[in-house]
Design a protein around this motif. Sequence first.
Motif, PDB file in Angstrom:
ATOM      1  N   UNK A 198      71.964  56.107  56.715  1.00 43.30           N
ATOM      2  CA  UNK A 198      70.724  56.882  56.572  1.00 43.30           C
ATOM      3  C   UNK A 198      69.499  55.972  56.623  1.00 43.30           C
ATOM      4  N   UNK A 199      68.361  56.602  56.923  1.00 42.95           N
ATOM      5  CA  UNK A 199      67.101  55.850  56.884  1.00 42.95           C
ATOM      6  C   UNK A 199      66.140  56.398  55.832  1.00 42.95           C
ATOM      7  N   UNK A 200      66.543  57.441  55.116  1.00 45.86           N
ATOM      8  CA  UNK A 200      65.740  57.994  54.020  1.00 45.86           C
ATOM      9  C   UNK A 200      66.625  58.945  53.212  1.00 45.86           C
ATOM     10  N   UNK A 201      66.174  59.305  52.026  1.00 47.39           N
ATOM     11  CA  UNK A 201      66.917  60.247  51.205  1.00 47.39           C
ATOM     12  C   UNK A 201      66.653  61.668  51.681  1.00 47.39           C
ATOM     13  N   UNK A 202      67.701  62.429  51.964  1.00 46.88           N
ATOM     14  CA  UNK A 202      67.501  63.808  52.443  1.00 46.88           C
ATOM     15  C   UNK A 202      66.941  64.709  51.337  1.00 46.88           C
ATOM     16  N   UNK A 203      66.326  65.796  51.730  1.00 46.83           N
ATOM     17  CA  UNK A 203      65.735  66.736  50.774  1.00 46.83           C
ATOM     18  C   UNK A 203      66.781  67.281  49.820  1.00 46.83           C
ATOM     19  N   UNK A 204      67.989  67.568  50.334  1.00 41.93           N
ATOM     20  CA  UNK A 204      69.024  68.174  49.494  1.00 41.93           C
ATOM     21  C   UNK A 204      69.617  67.204  48.472  1.00 41.93           C
ATOM     22  N   UNK A 205      69.199  65.939  48.511  1.00 44.99           N
ATOM     23  CA  UNK A 205      69.640  64.966  47.509  1.00 44.99           C
ATOM     24  C   UNK A 205      68.500  64.556  46.576  1.00 44.99           C
ATOM     25  N   UNK A 206      67.413  65.315  46.601  1.00 42.51           N
ATOM     26  CA  UNK A 206      66.249  64.972  45.780  1.00 42.51           C
ATOM     27  C   UNK A 206      66.487  65.346  44.317  1.00 42.51           C
ATOM     28  N   UNK A 207      67.292  64.532  43.655  1.00 40.59           N
ATOM     29  CA  UNK A 207      67.516  64.636  42.221  1.00 40.59           C
ATOM     30  C   UNK A 207      67.333  63.246  41.634  1.00 40.59           C
ATOM     31  N   UNK A 208      66.883  63.137  40.379  1.00 42.03           N
ATOM     32  CA  UNK A 208      66.623  61.808  39.807  1.00 42.03           C
ATOM     33  C   UNK A 208      67.780  60.828  39.945  1.00 42.03           C
TER      34      UNK A 208
END
Length: 294
Positions: A197-207
């Motif tokens: 990956x090159x960034x954190x996906x929206x569906x993994x946006x948890x602390x």
Amino acid sequence: MPENKPPVPGKYIDPLVDFAFKKIFGSEPNKDLLIAFLNEVFRGWKHIIDLVYNKNEHPGDIKNEGAAIFDLLCTGSTGDQFIIEVQRGRQGNFKERALFYTSRLISDQAPKGKRSDWAYNLTEVYLIALLEDFTLGISRDSEYLHDICLCKRDTGEIFYDKLGYTYIELSKFVKAGIELETDLDKWLYVLKNISQMDRIPVYLRKPVFEKLFSIAEYTNLTKEEKSMYDSSLKYKWDNKNVLDYALQEGIEKGIEKGRYEEALAIARELKKEGLTNDFIARTTKLSIEEIEKL
């Protein structure tokens, strides 16, 4: 053998590489990540509140007895013990090794010296193994999580609930990002795919995942850590290169053997028909000597 190219780290380190796994999950500041992951692995039937890290090497009781060396060994707040392992390729006696590891932790609970008040009050012992490039071969379907315990053979009723083995076959976990349903799905997806990956996906946006992505960012490593990771990554790639080559060689030899056996079978049939050895040799590409032995 295929060309052995040097590893090229991506934006995020690969959690299934030795150094990276211990960097992400094996230090006191990051134990909340390990607790969160283990709680998802246990899927609600067990809940870990806190844990401490133990030494990875567990020496034997006698001089010539081998030590057990774990990827991670932790003890929970109630004395329960957890071995967390990453296994990249199949090893001989793999199941036996898991039994040896857990048996060592169980037997070491016996008090040393003479005591008459100990009543085998054992604490829980669990082994969690992440299998990267192979499967246990105990199921033919897409089942990737195997929760194993001591139970009655005929009914499946649990006989002893303080010893367990959880095997996660990552090669069978093939869900895409949009298919992730549970937090365990998300953990396994991250473990398999973060290095691509090159960034954190929206569906993994948890602390908890935002912290993991931050720790795993290659540029956040120190110079020494980068060197250790690069070496660990190269070691993983070298091993995969060797295994892939050995597998291909085995396939090719198998094909050649199959062709040879087929040629022998044809030669036998032609001999039964009374055809000459010269004709059979030209037809099957076998030697006269091989045909004469049939």
